[in-house]
Design a protein around this motif. Structure first.
Motif, PDB file in Angstrom:
ATOM      1  N   SER A 252      -4.765   4.518   8.356  1.00 12.62           N
ATOM      2  CA  SER A 252      -3.986   3.398   8.871  1.00 12.62           C
ATOM      3  C   SER A 252      -3.745   2.365   7.773  1.00 12.62           C
ATOM      4  CB  SER A 252      -4.733   2.730  10.021  1.00 12.62           C
ATOM      5  OG  SER A 252      -5.923   2.111   9.535  1.00 12.62           O
ATOM      6  N   ILE A 253      -2.805   1.467   8.023  1.00 16.31           N
ATOM      7  CA  ILE A 253      -2.538   0.386   7.063  1.00 16.31           C
ATOM      8  C   ILE A 253      -3.801  -0.444   6.860  1.00 16.31           C
ATOM      9  CG2 ILE A 253      -1.239  -1.745   6.706  1.00 16.31           C
ATOM     10  CD1 ILE A 253       1.125  -0.428   8.119  1.00 16.31           C
ATOM     11  N   ARG A 254      -4.537  -0.668   7.950  1.00 14.42           N
ATOM     12  CA  ARG A 254      -5.779  -1.430   7.841  1.00 14.42           C
ATOM     13  C   ARG A 254      -6.741  -0.778   6.847  1.00 14.42           C
ATOM     14  NH1 ARG A 254      -7.730  -4.718  11.725  1.00 14.42           N
ATOM     15  NH2 ARG A 254      -6.454  -3.677  13.310  1.00 14.42           N
ATOM     16  N   LYS A 255      -6.916   0.512   6.940  1.00 13.77           N
ATOM     17  CA  LYS A 255      -7.842   1.218   6.067  1.00 13.77           C
ATOM     18  C   LYS A 255      -7.309   1.279   4.639  1.00 13.77           C
ATOM     19  CE  LYS A 255     -10.712   5.319   5.624  1.00 13.77           C
ATOM     20  NZ  LYS A 255     -11.148   6.609   6.235  1.00 13.77           N
ATOM     21  N   LEU A 256      -6.005   1.455   4.493  1.00 15.88           N
ATOM     22  CA  LEU A 256      -5.418   1.501   3.154  1.00 15.88           C
ATOM     23  C   LEU A 256      -5.570   0.157   2.435  1.00 15.88           C
ATOM     24  CD1 LEU A 256      -2.222   3.580   3.994  1.00 15.88           C
ATOM     25  CD2 LEU A 256      -4.151   4.352   2.577  1.00 15.88           C
TER      26      LEU A 256
ATOM     27  N   ASP B  36       8.237  -3.247  13.237  1.00 17.89           N
ATOM     28  CA  ASP B  36       7.643  -2.467  14.329  1.00 17.89           C
ATOM     29  C   ASP B  36       6.408  -1.694  13.862  1.00 17.89           C
ATOM     30  OD1 ASP B  36       9.471  -3.285  16.269  1.00 17.89           O
ATOM     31  OD2 ASP B  36      10.906  -1.748  15.640  1.00 17.89           O
ATOM     32  N   LEU B  37       5.663  -2.336  12.951  1.00 14.91           N
ATOM     33  CA  LEU B  37       4.420  -1.746  12.454  1.00 14.91           C
ATOM     34  C   LEU B  37       3.256  -2.648  12.835  1.00 14.91           C
ATOM     35  CD1 LEU B  37       5.517  -0.709   8.824  1.00 14.91           C
ATOM     36  CD2 LEU B  37       5.153   0.829  10.768  1.00 14.91           C
ATOM     37  N   SER B  38       2.060  -2.094  12.778  1.00 11.25           N
ATOM     38  CA  SER B  38       0.845  -2.879  12.985  1.00 11.25           C
ATOM     39  C   SER B  38      -0.194  -2.401  11.991  1.00 11.25           C
ATOM     40  CB  SER B  38       0.326  -2.706  14.406  1.00 11.25           C
ATOM     41  OG  SER B  38      -0.232  -1.405  14.571  1.00 11.25           O
ATOM     42  N   LEU B  39      -1.337  -3.088  11.976  1.00 11.10           N
ATOM     43  CA  LEU B  39      -2.414  -2.684  11.071  1.00 11.10           C
ATOM     44  C   LEU B  39      -2.947  -1.297  11.401  1.00 11.10           C
ATOM     45  CD1 LEU B  39      -4.348  -6.072  10.773  1.00 11.10           C
ATOM     46  CD2 LEU B  39      -3.167  -4.878   8.923  1.00 11.10           C
TER      47      LEU B  39
ATOM     48  N   ILE C  58       0.863  -1.181   0.000  1.00 13.58           N
ATOM     49  CA  ILE C  58       0.000   0.000   0.000  1.00 13.58           C
ATOM     50  C   ILE C  58       0.906   1.240   0.000  1.00 13.58           C
ATOM     51  CG2 ILE C  58      -2.029  -1.045   1.024  1.00 13.58           C
ATOM     52  CD1 ILE C  58       0.241   1.032   3.190  1.00 13.58           C
ATOM     53  N   ILE C  59       0.357   2.363  -0.375  1.00 14.55           N
ATOM     54  CA  ILE C  59       1.099   3.631  -0.375  1.00 14.55           C
ATOM     55  C   ILE C  59       0.415   4.581   0.605  1.00 14.55           C
ATOM     56  CG2 ILE C  59       1.880   5.588  -1.759  1.00 14.55           C
ATOM     57  CD1 ILE C  59       1.773   3.752  -4.206  1.00 14.55           C
ATOM     58  N   GLY C  60       1.187   5.032   1.595  1.00 13.68           N
ATOM     59  CA  GLY C  60       0.626   5.872   2.644  1.00 13.68           C
ATOM     60  C   GLY C  60       0.161   7.223   2.139  1.00 13.68           C
ATOM     61  N   ASN C  61      -0.824   7.798   2.845  1.00 15.98           N
ATOM     62  CA  ASN C  61      -1.298   9.148   2.526  1.00 15.98           C
ATOM     63  C   ASN C  61      -1.167  10.096   3.722  1.00 15.98           C
ATOM     64  OD1 ASN C  61      -3.344   8.372   4.252  1.00 15.98           O
ATOM     65  ND2 ASN C  61      -4.889   8.143   2.629  1.00 15.98           N
TER      66      ASN C  61
ATOM     67  N   LYS D 244       2.924  10.051   3.982  1.00 20.75           N
ATOM     68  CA  LYS D 244       2.466  10.233   2.616  1.00 20.75           C
ATOM     69  C   LYS D 244       3.550   9.805   1.638  1.00 20.75           C
ATOM     70  CE  LYS D 244       0.336  13.612  -0.469  1.00 20.75           C
ATOM     71  NZ  LYS D 244      -0.156  15.004  -0.627  1.00 20.75           N
ATOM     72  N   GLY D 245       3.184   8.944   0.695  1.00 22.66           N
ATOM     73  CA  GLY D 245       4.119   8.448  -0.317  1.00 22.66           C
ATOM     74  C   GLY D 245       4.932   7.253   0.141  1.00 22.66           C
ATOM     75  N   GLN D 246       4.827   6.858   1.391  1.00 23.46           N
ATOM     76  CA  GLN D 246       5.604   5.710   1.890  1.00 23.46           C
ATOM     77  C   GLN D 246       5.006   4.421   1.351  1.00 23.46           C
ATOM     78  OE1 GLN D 246       5.763   5.396   6.169  1.00 23.46           O
ATOM     79  NE2 GLN D 246       6.885   3.450   6.128  1.00 23.46           N
ATOM     80  N   VAL D 247       5.864   3.590   0.734  1.00 20.72           N
ATOM     81  CA  VAL D 247       5.443   2.295   0.221  1.00 20.72           C
ATOM     82  C   VAL D 247       5.661   1.260   1.313  1.00 20.72           C
ATOM     83  CG1 VAL D 247       5.815   0.514  -1.523  1.00 20.72           C
ATOM     84  CG2 VAL D 247       5.991   2.946  -2.149  1.00 20.72           C
ATOM     85  N   VAL D 248       4.602   0.550   1.668  1.00 17.94           N
ATOM     86  CA  VAL D 248       4.687  -0.451   2.731  1.00 17.94           C
ATOM     87  C   VAL D 248       4.269  -1.804   2.176  1.00 17.94           C
ATOM     88  CG1 VAL D 248       3.892  -1.167   5.026  1.00 17.94           C
ATOM     89  CG2 VAL D 248       4.165   1.276   4.478  1.00 17.94           C
ATOM     90  N   GLN D 249       5.214  -2.743   2.128  1.00 19.01           N
ATOM     91  CA  GLN D 249       4.867  -4.116   1.774  1.00 19.01           C
ATOM     92  C   GLN D 249       4.127  -4.715   2.963  1.00 19.01           C
ATOM     93  OE1 GLN D 249       8.114  -6.527   0.281  1.00 19.01           O
ATOM     94  NE2 GLN D 249       7.122  -8.430   0.948  1.00 19.01           N
ATOM     95  N   VAL D 250       2.994  -5.402   2.718  1.00 17.71           N
ATOM     96  CA  VAL D 250       2.162  -5.843   3.837  1.00 17.71           C
ATOM     97  C   VAL D 250       2.118  -7.363   4.007  1.00 17.71           C
ATOM     98  CG1 VAL D 250       0.723  -3.783   3.821  1.00 17.71           C
ATOM     99  CG2 VAL D 250       0.073  -5.740   2.412  1.00 17.71           C
ATOM    100  N   VAL D 251       2.649  -8.100   3.029  1.00 14.07           N
ATOM    101  CA  VAL D 251       2.735  -9.558   3.139  1.00 14.07           C
ATOM    102  C   VAL D 251       4.126  -9.966   2.703  1.00 14.07           C
ATOM    103  CG1 VAL D 251       1.802 -11.783   2.352  1.00 14.07           C
ATOM    104  CG2 VAL D 251       0.258  -9.855   2.692  1.00 14.07           C
ATOM    105  N   GLY D 252       4.646 -10.998   3.365  1.00  9.29           N
ATOM    106  CA  GLY D 252       6.037 -11.376   3.130  1.00  9.29           C
ATOM    107  C   GLY D 252       6.271 -12.238   1.919  1.00  9.29           C
TER     108      GLY D 252
END
Length: 874
Positions: free
Chosen positions: A329-333, A368-371, A322-325, A377-385
């Motif tokens: 939250s990651i859950r909502k994204l 060190d992240l959670s849902l 997902i790409i942060g805004n 904003k603009g941060q790319v977060v891989q959510v599954v390994g």
């Protein structure tokens, strides 16, 4: 409105070659309310189903249905279009439909295309519900979003899985028979002795031990390593504490995954240090006991599909991200990304929705992240390994980029494990470069690999992996499908079918046959009764012992389910007469002809249509078939026979001297045998059986039978209870000739009485009933034909009245008969066996008894009681 009957026409049918639902609908009071008389109905319907505006209907242009809706059309027709449009809105690719007005007021026969049975019928139920709400709602149009969602859910829950569906569609495109067995993704490909099986992408050629080995990741690694194929350094552990111990000997970065996992579930990658490993271990699924700890390799994740020792397709898989805004939250994204129309539940769409489960939480934990974390904003977060499609990953086609060395390694890996179809998971920085053991490795070899990613890549060219699997199993239709000879017509079907089987039988060849008295595998009867429909035909086609199928194909079965086969190698049409009209929407002779013509329309290009040239309507069927036409005739001067000879096409006919002649390809005429010498012709007097024999000879010759063998076989087919049970069997019992036949319509009676006239010496006693589903005029014509030829007439009644009142059909026969014989020579005896006995009591030596039966068991009982020396069960 109410639904009276529903039929699922699974095979080619009267309306379409595709599966169709047939519904008998009673409009009740709506019969008097066409759409033009319902205020606002057309506008509301088009508002909630705007796609209807594009329906062409019978007018052939876009908007044609909308015009008819406003001009005035009936609800049956409207519901047909609604059922189609609702399926389209739910993502189901359908378009065909047709509605026919029934013979009774308010009755309509609605047909429309479907892909899956439950959702197909649900579409009609929803259409009725929506139409009802429009009629009751006044000005407000009902919300149908819930209905569409319900329909889509029903479809995806009950349809074939995407991999199996791709194989199914590929097989049909290659004209290879394919049938879903049970409700799961199990397919029978091919027919009879040539059939093979597929479930998902495991085939009947896939060794069980290979599947077992591929499911054990450590066993797979050991096998590959023993062959010198590249695998990551790693260890199998049985306790969570063992993961930390293994990490010391392997070194970071690491991968931790279940020993027997599938679809990427529970896989955590790129664990960089002990702290990350500690976080991962704490959130692993406690129900999983056995894990593999491996060295993590930096590079792209590829899936290489190997089919039959060849690389069929390759995809680069990208883990879900997902790409942060800066706000959500990651859950909502993830939830927002899951609204992407390309994502769906399970395997229904090109991409699967990203899960919100422990696998995601566990993977995020190591960063060190959670849902509930909010990325910048603009941060790319891989959510599954991992990059599996089942866990929300994407696939990009790279088939044309794979270096030959890499392709060879993938094929070797599949062969080493023993899989004919395998998904090789491969890590490499660049798959287009020659293999480099320093940064390339095989991480898994998968049995039953999903092929959705290859058919529907997120980017790149679609690859027909399903076709590759079908071609691996069969090089051609001929390798997959046993020859199918279909026989239809009004009269002569059963005798012709039996003759064809007899003519083609030989050592080492098992012929399956269906006809109006049973299902036969070789000489063994596996089912009794009228077995001329698709259920019986499928039993033959599914039997692994059968090398060739001869299938009597009756009108009723075609209307109930369509054909049991999509293609046949030879179609035989004996004749078409006005019979069974007024049933199930077949009201005219032209409609009946169209129905019977169906088997000629599905003949393969290399096949044959054997047509009775003496029947003008059958002869016209030559215009509708792709196969080579072989005409048969009792008249050598028949125009179609003469044209065939002139054009050098094959034909079979009876010449003026009573010889059966075969016109070979090229125009040479070969004398076969005198018709009178062939037993089934009853010394040449049974001209209807000569016609049947000509067609059987043509069908057998079309399948490669030699003429000398056909001569021998023709002379050994005796019209007795062994070879031709219930079809003009002649017995001599206590000085009387007893003839047993099944003639039950006008044309059949004319043929039988024509033959009897050449045989009888003294009086003729006829026992007859009329099927209740015939028209009154047809029943009376049967009575006239019988009475005009007979000396004593015993009228019985069928056990199945088919909608008639008791003795109604019998009294019609009697009324017609009184024009030809006196009342005292007519006897009404309703029960069949008693009617046979009555005729016997009235007979004297020298008489001929013609027993036209409904149930052959009654014939057996009569003969057993009358003549103990005669055995029918031979």
């Amino acid at each position: 409105m109410k639904i009276n009957r529903v039929r699922y026409l699974r095979g080619p049918n009267y309306f379409n070659y595709r599966p169709m639902i047939w519904i008998e609908l009673d409009l009740e009071e709506l019969e008097f309310q066409p759409s033009s008389k319902i205020p606002g109905f057309a506008d509301k319907l088009l508002e909630i189903l705007p796609g209807l505006a594009k329906h062409t209907c019978s007018r052939g242009y876009e908007g044609g249905f909308a015009e008819r809706l406003r001009e005035g059309t009936w609800m049956g027709h409207i519901l047909e279009h609604m059922a189609i449009e609702l399926q389209i809105m739910a993502g189901i690719d359908v378009k065909h439909g047709k509605t026919i007005t029934g013979g009774e007021k308010g009755i309509y026969y609605v047909t429309y295309e479907y892909k899956e049975q439950k959702s197909g019928f649900l579409a009609f139920e929803l259409a009725m519900d929506i139409a009802g709400k429009i009629l009751k709602s006044g000005k407000a149009a009902p919300d149908i979003s819930g209905s569409v969602a319900t329909l889509g859910t029903a479809y995806y829950e009950n349809k074939l899985g995407p991999s199996t569906e791709a194989i199914y569609e590929a097989a049909l495109a290659m004209k290879i028979p394919a049938e879903r067995v049970r409700k799961d993704s199990l397919l029978r490909l091919g027919t009879g002795s040539k059939q093979k099986w597929v479930q998902a992408t495991i085939t009947s050629e896939t060794p069980f031990l290979a599947v077992e080995n591929s499911c054990d990741k450590q066993a797979t690694k050991d096998i590959l390593q023993s062959c010198g194929l590249p695998v990551p350094k790693g260890e199998a552990v049985t306790e969570l504490s063992g993961i930390f111990k293994a990490s010391k000997s392997i070194g970071y970065p690491l991968v931790v995954k279940p020993l027997s996992g599938r679809q990427g579930q529970g896989v955590i990658t790129n664990i960089m240090n002990r702290d990350e490993l500690f976080n991962v271990v704490n959130c692993l699924d406690k129900h999983v006991k056995d894990y593999i700890v491996e060295k993590y390799y930096e590079g792209n994740d590829y899936r290489l599909l190997v089919v039959g020792k060849k690389l069929a397709a390759a995809s680069m898989r990208i883990p879900p991200f997902i790409i942060g805004n800066g706000q959500d939250s990651i859950r909502k994204l993830i939830a927002i990304e899951n609204t992407n129309p390309l994502r769906g539940e399970g395997h229904e769409k090109p991409m699967t929705k990203i899960p919100l489960n422990y696998t995601v939480s566990c993977f995020l934990e190591k960063f060190d992240l959670s849902l509930d974390s909010i990325p910048e904003k603009g941060q790319v977060v891989q959510v599954v390994g991992n990059a599996n499609l089942s866990t929300g990953g994407q696939a990009i086609d790279v088939t044309e980029e794979v270096h030959p060395e890499v392709a060879e390694i993938a094929v070797n890996a599949a062969m080493a494990v023993g899989l004919d179809v395998a998904g090789i998971d491969f890590i490499s920085k660049d798959i287009s470069k020659p293999f480099d053991p320093a940064n390339s490795v095989i991480i898994e070899v998968n049995a039953a690999p999903g092929i959705r990613m290859h058919h529907y890549p997120s980017k790149g060219k679609s690859r027909n992996a399903g076709k590759a699997i079908v071609e691996h199993l069969f090089n051609s239709r001929g390798e997959a499908a046993i020859p199918v000879i279909a026989v239809t017509g009004t009269n002569g079907k059963t005798t012709t079918t039996r003759l064809i089987k007899h003519l083609l039988e030989g050592p080492g060849k098992t012929i399956g046959m269906t006809n109006s008295d049973g299902v036969y595998i070789g000489n063994r009867c596996i089912d009794e009764g009228d077995c001329s429909g698709p259920i019986s035909a499928r039993k033959v086609l599914a039997n692994p012992a059968v090398d060739l199928a001869v299938l009597e194909t009756a009108r009723g079965g075609m209307l109930r389910e369509g054909l049991a086969f999509r293609h046949c190698d030879a179609a035989v049409v004996t004749n078409v007469d006005e019979d069974h009209l007024g049933l199930d929407g077949i009201d005219t002779f032209g409609q009946l002809v169209k129905l019977k013509r169906l088997i000629t329309e599905v003949v393969i290009d290399e096949g044959h249509s054997i047509l009775n040239a003496d029947d003008p309507e059958v002869a016209k069927m030559a215009e509708y078939t792709k196969g080579q036409v072989i005409f048969t005739s009792l008249n050598e001067k028949n125009e179609h026979i003469q044209q065939s000879i002139t054009n050098g096409n094959p034909a079979w006919f009876l010449n003026d001297d009573g010889w059966i002649i075969h016109a070979e390809i090229g125009g040479e005429l070969v004398r076969f045998l005198p018709a009178a010498e062939i037993p089934v012709t009853i010394e040449g007097s049974a001209r209807h059986n000569i016609a049947n024999l000509l067609q059987a000879l043509a069908a057998a010759k079309s399948q490669g039978a030699e003429l000398e063998i056909l001569k021998e076989k023709s002379l050994t087919f005796i019209p007795d209870f062994r070879y031709s049970k219930g079809r003009f069997n002649i017995l001599e019992i206590k000085g009387r000739n007893v003839i047993v036949d099944y003639a039950h319509n006008i044309a059949g009676l004319q043929a039988v009485f024509g033959t009897v006239a050449a045989l009888k010496k003294n009086r003729l006693l006829t026992v007859l009933s009329a099927p209740g589903d015939r028209l009154d005029s047809d029943i009376m014509e049967m009575g006239k034909i019988s009475a005009s030829q007979t000396d004593l007439f015993v009228i019985k009644e069928d056990s199945d009245l088919r909608g008639r009142k008791p003795l109604e059909a019998a009294f019609l026969l009697e009324k017609a008969a009184l024009h030809y014989i006196q009342r005292e020579k007519i006897h009404i005896v309703p029960e069949e066996l008693e009617a046979f006995r009555k005729a016997w009591e009235l007979s004297v030596p020298g008489d001929t008894l013609l027993l036209l039966y409904e149930e052959f068991t009654k014939v057996k009982e009569f003969i057993a009681a009358t003549d103990s020396k005669t055995s029918i069960d031979r």
